[in-house]
Design a protein around this motif. Structure first.
Motif, PDB file in Angstrom:
ATOM      1  N   PHE A  86       0.823  -1.202   0.000  1.00 52.25           N
ATOM      2  CA  PHE A  86       0.000   0.000   0.000  1.00 52.25           C
ATOM      3  C   PHE A  86       0.863   1.261   0.000  1.00 52.25           C
ATOM      4  CE2 PHE A  86      -3.439  -2.779   0.542  1.00 52.25           C
ATOM      5  CZ  PHE A  86      -4.628  -2.066   0.461  1.00 52.25           C
ATOM      6  N   VAL A  87       1.858   1.297   0.862  1.00 50.82           N
ATOM      7  CA  VAL A  87       2.738   2.475   0.905  1.00 50.82           C
ATOM      8  C   VAL A  87       3.463   2.618  -0.423  1.00 50.82           C
ATOM      9  CG1 VAL A  87       4.760   3.484   2.002  1.00 50.82           C
ATOM     10  CG2 VAL A  87       3.006   2.409   3.399  1.00 50.82           C
ATOM     11  N   ASN A  88       4.010   1.501  -0.898  1.00 52.75           N
ATOM     12  CA  ASN A  88       4.680   1.479  -2.195  1.00 52.75           C
ATOM     13  C   ASN A  88       3.761   2.028  -3.273  1.00 52.75           C
ATOM     14  OD1 ASN A  88       7.316   0.689  -2.602  1.00 52.75           O
ATOM     15  ND2 ASN A  88       6.782  -1.178  -3.639  1.00 52.75           N
ATOM     16  N   GLY A  89       2.524   1.487  -3.288  1.00 50.00           N
ATOM     17  CA  GLY A  89       1.553   1.853  -4.324  1.00 50.00           C
ATOM     18  C   GLY A  89       1.191   3.320  -4.287  1.00 50.00           C
ATOM     19  N   PHE A  90       0.902   3.830  -3.088  1.00 49.49           N
ATOM     20  CA  PHE A  90       0.474   5.225  -2.990  1.00 49.49           C
ATOM     21  C   PHE A  90       1.616   6.191  -3.303  1.00 49.49           C
ATOM     22  CE2 PHE A  90      -2.997   3.510  -0.186  1.00 49.49           C
ATOM     23  CZ  PHE A  90      -4.016   3.805  -1.071  1.00 49.49           C
ATOM     24  N   VAL A  91       2.836   5.824  -2.891  1.00 48.08           N
ATOM     25  CA  VAL A  91       3.984   6.683  -3.228  1.00 48.08           C
ATOM     26  C   VAL A  91       4.211   6.667  -4.736  1.00 48.08           C
ATOM     27  CG1 VAL A  91       6.485   6.926  -2.996  1.00 48.08           C
ATOM     28  CG2 VAL A  91       5.104   6.450  -0.980  1.00 48.08           C
ATOM     29  N   TYR A  92       4.139   5.481  -5.346  1.00 45.24           N
ATOM     30  CA  TYR A  92       4.300   5.387  -6.804  1.00 45.24           C
ATOM     31  C   TYR A  92       3.223   6.182  -7.515  1.00 45.24           C
ATOM     32  CZ  TYR A  92       8.096   2.150  -7.871  1.00 45.24           C
ATOM     33  OH  TYR A  92       9.331   1.600  -8.072  1.00 45.24           O
ATOM     34  N   MET A  93       1.967   6.020  -7.081  1.00 44.75           N
ATOM     35  CA  MET A  93       0.868   6.724  -7.744  1.00 44.75           C
ATOM     36  C   MET A  93       1.020   8.233  -7.607  1.00 44.75           C
ATOM     37  SD  MET A  93      -2.276   4.167  -6.720  1.00 44.75           S
ATOM     38  CE  MET A  93      -3.559   5.122  -7.535  1.00 44.75           C
ATOM     39  N   THR A  94       1.453   8.686  -6.428  1.00 39.84           N
ATOM     40  CA  THR A  94       1.672  10.122  -6.235  1.00 39.84           C
ATOM     41  C   THR A  94       2.753  10.624  -7.191  1.00 39.84           C
ATOM     42  OG1 THR A  94       1.058   9.936  -3.895  1.00 39.84           O
ATOM     43  CG2 THR A  94       2.304  11.896  -4.555  1.00 39.84           C
ATOM     44  N   GLY A  95       3.859   9.876  -7.253  1.00 39.47           N
ATOM     45  CA  GLY A  95       4.944  10.264  -8.160  1.00 39.47           C
ATOM     46  C   GLY A  95       4.507  10.262  -9.615  1.00 39.47           C
ATOM     47  N   ILE A  96       3.695   9.275 -10.007  1.00 39.52           N
ATOM     48  CA  ILE A  96       3.227   9.185 -11.399  1.00 39.52           C
ATOM     49  C   ILE A  96       2.298  10.340 -11.725  1.00 39.52           C
ATOM     50  CG2 ILE A  96       1.775   7.817 -12.950  1.00 39.52           C
ATOM     51  CD1 ILE A  96       2.985   5.314 -11.573  1.00 39.52           C
ATOM     52  N   PHE A  97       1.402  10.687 -10.788  1.00 35.65           N
ATOM     53  CA  PHE A  97       0.499  11.816 -11.038  1.00 35.65           C
ATOM     54  C   PHE A  97       1.266  13.129 -11.174  1.00 35.65           C
ATOM     55  CE2 PHE A  97      -3.137   9.209  -9.448  1.00 35.65           C
ATOM     56  CZ  PHE A  97      -3.977   9.423 -10.534  1.00 35.65           C
ATOM     57  N   ILE A  98       2.314  13.293 -10.379  1.00 35.86           N
ATOM     58  CA  ILE A  98       3.152  14.501 -10.515  1.00 35.86           C
ATOM     59  C   ILE A  98       3.771  14.547 -11.911  1.00 35.86           C
ATOM     60  CG2 ILE A  98       5.281  15.608  -9.714  1.00 35.86           C
ATOM     61  CD1 ILE A  98       4.594  14.561  -6.894  1.00 35.86           C
ATOM     62  N   ALA A  99       4.303  13.393 -12.355  1.00 41.01           N
ATOM     63  CA  ALA A  99       4.906  13.329 -13.688  1.00 41.01           C
ATOM     64  C   ALA A  99       3.870  13.580 -14.779  1.00 41.01           C
ATOM     65  CB  ALA A  99       5.572  11.964 -13.893  1.00 41.01           C
ATOM     66  N   LEU A 100       2.648  13.040 -14.620  1.00 43.86           N
ATOM     67  CA  LEU A 100       1.583  13.245 -15.616  1.00 43.86           C
ATOM     68  C   LEU A 100       1.198  14.720 -15.713  1.00 43.86           C
ATOM     69  CD1 LEU A 100      -0.770  10.177 -14.960  1.00 43.86           C
ATOM     70  CD2 LEU A 100       0.793  10.516 -16.872  1.00 43.86           C
ATOM     71  N   PHE A 101       1.137  15.386 -14.563  1.00 42.69           N
ATOM     72  CA  PHE A 101       0.808  16.815 -14.576  1.00 42.69           C
ATOM     73  C   PHE A 101       1.910  17.623 -15.259  1.00 42.69           C
ATOM     74  CE2 PHE A 101      -2.495  15.983 -11.410  1.00 42.69           C
ATOM     75  CZ  PHE A 101      -3.493  16.858 -11.834  1.00 42.69           C
ATOM     76  N   LEU A 102       3.157  17.166 -15.115  1.00 41.80           N
ATOM     77  CA  LEU A 102       4.241  17.858 -15.803  1.00 41.80           C
ATOM     78  C   LEU A 102       4.134  17.683 -17.317  1.00 41.80           C
ATOM     79  CD1 LEU A 102       7.286  16.957 -13.506  1.00 41.80           C
ATOM     80  CD2 LEU A 102       6.135  19.178 -13.702  1.00 41.80           C
ATOM     81  N   LEU A 103       3.619  16.516 -17.745  1.00 40.42           N
ATOM     82  CA  LEU A 103       3.485  16.231 -19.174  1.00 40.42           C
ATOM     83  C   LEU A 103       2.246  16.870 -19.780  1.00 40.42           C
ATOM     84  CD1 LEU A 103       4.530  12.457 -19.277  1.00 40.42           C
ATOM     85  CD2 LEU A 103       5.791  14.374 -20.271  1.00 40.42           C
ATOM     86  N   ASN A 104       1.086  16.657 -19.108  1.00 39.50           N
ATOM     87  CA  ASN A 104      -0.182  17.141 -19.660  1.00 39.50           C
ATOM     88  C   ASN A 104      -1.191  17.317 -18.537  1.00 39.50           C
ATOM     89  OD1 ASN A 104      -2.839  17.178 -21.026  1.00 39.50           O
ATOM     90  ND2 ASN A 104      -1.619  16.782 -22.859  1.00 39.50           N
ATOM     91  N   PRO A 105      -1.318  18.521 -17.986  1.00 42.78           N
ATOM     92  CA  PRO A 105      -2.224  18.738 -16.847  1.00 42.78           C
ATOM     93  C   PRO A 105      -3.686  18.351 -17.104  1.00 42.78           C
ATOM     94  CG  PRO A 105      -0.718  20.581 -17.089  1.00 42.78           C
ATOM     95  CD  PRO A 105      -0.524  19.720 -18.294  1.00 42.78           C
TER      96      PRO A 105
END
Length: 678
Positions: A235-254
């Protein structure tokens, strides 16, 4: 599971918060490093691979590594031209289908080549056609345009590999720290559970099969261990990964990243739905599992009786009822997991990719936004990675619910009312025992002792006799404070036992049971019980004093002979002698013999009688006996019936009264004569 259980599980996690926090920091660093990969790939694709399809400028000198030589011209990408470079002419390297063309002038990247003849190229540009000067670039010459990109591509790939290796190191420390913390938490929890079991009153063990209690210590804590070892990390792994991925997605295409945020409430609702049903099923599964353990434990211990009375089929049918219930609810859990796990993630993944294609495709077709290959690759990579932790989280939901239910069961045990454990100080107990109007009931108002009063002086031997259910063992239970009487007082050396802790009372009392319990270990460890206060010499002296050395010294390793479960390699009499030696080694001021000779043959009884005389020296003894021949020398004999004292006196005094004791003695004497005659 109620919130208090969740908080308590979290509280246990906080006992290793230092390692967990360091592990989480390592995780965040590792995630950040791993998620840099698609961004690096985007730059490689857009800037260095597809990037060559750009505007080129003819310069007058080949003065750096960004300049190439092509057909007697020096060319340099327009975005790399410096102010000191002397620009001569502009060109565009354009790809159309599988061919490349070098065209004079600046041409839009969306243009397509219709034909190329005699140095003239016809291109289509926003539904318009025009001819421009240019030529097709041969495959052998195309590599020239990529020469300036080789070095930065290699550097970026080395950087990416380096980041992955560094991330692997942090992943290792993350996994190690979280796993160590999880196992430490469970070690601490099992210690707490076992300590709690040792503090529980005797009534708790009477009301519950041993198998059910064992299941709490082993199976339930093991399920909780999985929570900390796998579920928490996932769960911790997943939520940290998802948070990081969403940050990267917003950098690419908000805009598209905002649409993807809908996955968060979907996952939350999903978990709530699963919890409601899985919690109910898991409670039944865990409870049934405990009953199965209890059934197996009872069947193994009673196997001689089961086989002797030919009850194997009935026992199997009883077990099958429990086993079938466990199977039915496991099947319901599997059905629930199948409906709400990997298949559902795949469905959402498919919908997300359709939305992704529609979003980028419509933007490209309308001409509002041209998507580069690098952005497309990075977004697809991140979107794929986004569903990996979601899948892992969903797949861990069954284990999460098992841990929740198991946690509730463990905390239910930890919340049981316990006996007070106080400090035990060495006391000089004389062994004076007095019961004053003592009444006791195991169940409310169902009294097994009624207004009992008697006095045993220090050093005396008192025997309790009576038919089954007369209250003999109950007297020992309240004296030992396994239970406390509802009325009256029990005094040792004039002090009310209720004013002392149970440990203080029991410190001066020893007990020898009808069926002595022998622990796994060695002969010697069964005497000392690993108490450092009892030396090896003292233990051996105790064994010799009760006559146990006669069979022990015939064993291969003698006093260090390994002992199996409950000393099954020894006879009943031999186990009883070990129990006598144990009591003698601990040297209590008061000794209780609870029908210690009931299961002993006549020959062994003589040895036991000698051991009893050794034990009786300088201590108060309370003896529960069925064989009246073993208590003829008692200082006083108390005859009980339905929890009341009906006769008291010495052996000869009671025979002279010709009451109940006389009748019991005559019955046993007649039986002995009959046996002798045979």
């Amino acid at each position: 599971m109620n919130p208090s259980t969740e908080k308590r599980l979290l509280r246990y996690a906080f006992t290793s918060k230092k390692f967990i926090m360091i592990g989480l920091v390592c995780l965040i660093i590792a995630v950040g490093l791993e998620l840099s990969g698609p961004l690096i790939a985007k730059r490689v694709i857009d800037h260095h691979i597809v990037g060559v399809q750009a505007n080129w400028v003819q310069v007058d000198a080949n003065d750096d590594q960004d300049t190439i030589s092509y057909q007697d011209m020096f060319l340099k990408r327009a975005d790399r031209v410096k102010s000191e470079d002397n620009a001569v002419n502009d060109f565009t390297l354009l790809q159309s289908e599988r061919s490349y063309y070098l065209i004079e002038g600046n041409i839009s990247a969306t243009s397509t080549v219709q034909s190329a003849e005699n140095g003239l190229i016809t291109i289509n540009q926003k539904e318009a056609t025009k001819e421009v000067e240019g030529q097709r670039v041969l495959a052998a010459d195309l590599v020239t345009f990529f020469q300036p990109e080789f070095h930065p591509i290699v550097l970026l790939l080395v950087l990416y590999i380096g980041l992955i290796l560094i991330a692997a190191v942090f992943q290792y420390f993350k996994t190690y720290l979280l796993q160590i913390s999880a196992n430490k938490i469970i070690q601490r929890m099992r210690d707490d559970v076992f300590i709690q079991i040792e503090k529980l009153p005797m009534k708790y063990f009477v009301d519950r099969p041993a198998g059910k209690i064992v299941a709490r210590v082993t199976n339930d804590t093991e399920a909780i261990r999985e929570l900390y070892v796998k579920v928490l990390e996932t769960f911790v792994n997943g939520f940290v990964y998802m948070t990081g991925i969403f940050i990267a997605l917003f950098l690419l295409n908000p805009p598209l990243a905002s649409i993807c945020l809908i996955l968060i409430p979907l996952l939350y609702l999903w978990m709530k739905f699963y919890k409601n049903y899985a919690g109910k099923y898991n409670r039944v599964i865990r409870s049934t599992n405990s009953e199965i353990n209890a059934s197996i434990n009872e069947s193994i211990q009673g196997m001689p009786v089961i086989q002797a009375f030919r009850r194997t089929k009935e026992t199997q049918e009883e077990f099958e009822v429990l086993n079938n219930r466990h199977f039915v609810y496991q099947k319901k859990m599997i059905l629930l997991s199948a409906l709400t796990s990997f298949n559902l993630v795949n469905a959402i993944r498919g919908i997300a990719f359709v939305g992704f294609i529609w979003f980028f495709g419509s933007a490209s077709l309308s001409g509002e936004n041209i998507v580069t290959a690098g952005v497309l690759y990075a977004f697809v990579d991140y979107l794929t990675r986004l569903f990996e932790p979601m899948t892992q989280i969903v797949n861990q939901l069954p284990q999460l619910e098992q841990a929740r239910v198991a946690g509730g069961r463990v905390f239910e045990l930890l919340d049981e009312e316990t006996e007070e454990v106080g400090s035990v100080e060495q006391q000089n107990v004389q062994g004076d025992i007095r019961f004053r109007d003592v009444s006791f009931a195991y169940e409310k108002n169902d009294y097994v002792l009624n207004n009992l009063s008697f006095h045993i002086k220090p050093g005396q031997m008192a025997a309790f006799v009576g038919h089954t259910g007369s209250g003999k063992s109950s007297i020992m239970n309240v004296l030992f404070r396994f239970y406390d009487p509802q009325h009256g007082e029990i005094e040792i050396d004039g002090v009310n036992t209720m004013t002392r802790t149970r440990q203080q009372v029991r410190q001066s009392i020893g007990i020898v049971l009808q069926d002595p319990f022998i622990f796994t270990g060695t002969v010697l460890s069964n005497i000392t019980l690993n108490d450092p206060a009892i030396s090896r010499d003292k233990a051996i002296a105790a064994l010799k004093a009760v006559g146990a050395d006669q069979f022990i010294e015939k064993l291969p390793k003698q006093y260090d002979e390994p002992v199996g479960e409950n000393g099954s390699q020894f006879s009943t009499g031999q186990r009883q002698l070990l129990s006598f030696a144990r009591a003698l080694a601990f040297d209590p001021a008061i000794l209780i013999l609870d029908e210690a000779t009931a299961n002993i043959d006549t020959e062994t009884e003589g040895i036991i009688q000698e051991a009893m005389q050794v034990l009786a020296k300088d201590r108060t003894m309370l003896v529960i006996a069925h064989r009246l021949s073993t208590i003829q020398h008692a200082d006083q004999i108390i005859v009980l019936e339905r929890g009341e004292i009906i006769e008291t006196g010495t052996h000869h005094e009671l025979l002279m009264q010709k009451g109940n004791y006389y009748q019991m003695y005559q019955m046993q004497l007649g039986t002995d004569h009959e046996v002798t005659a045979v």
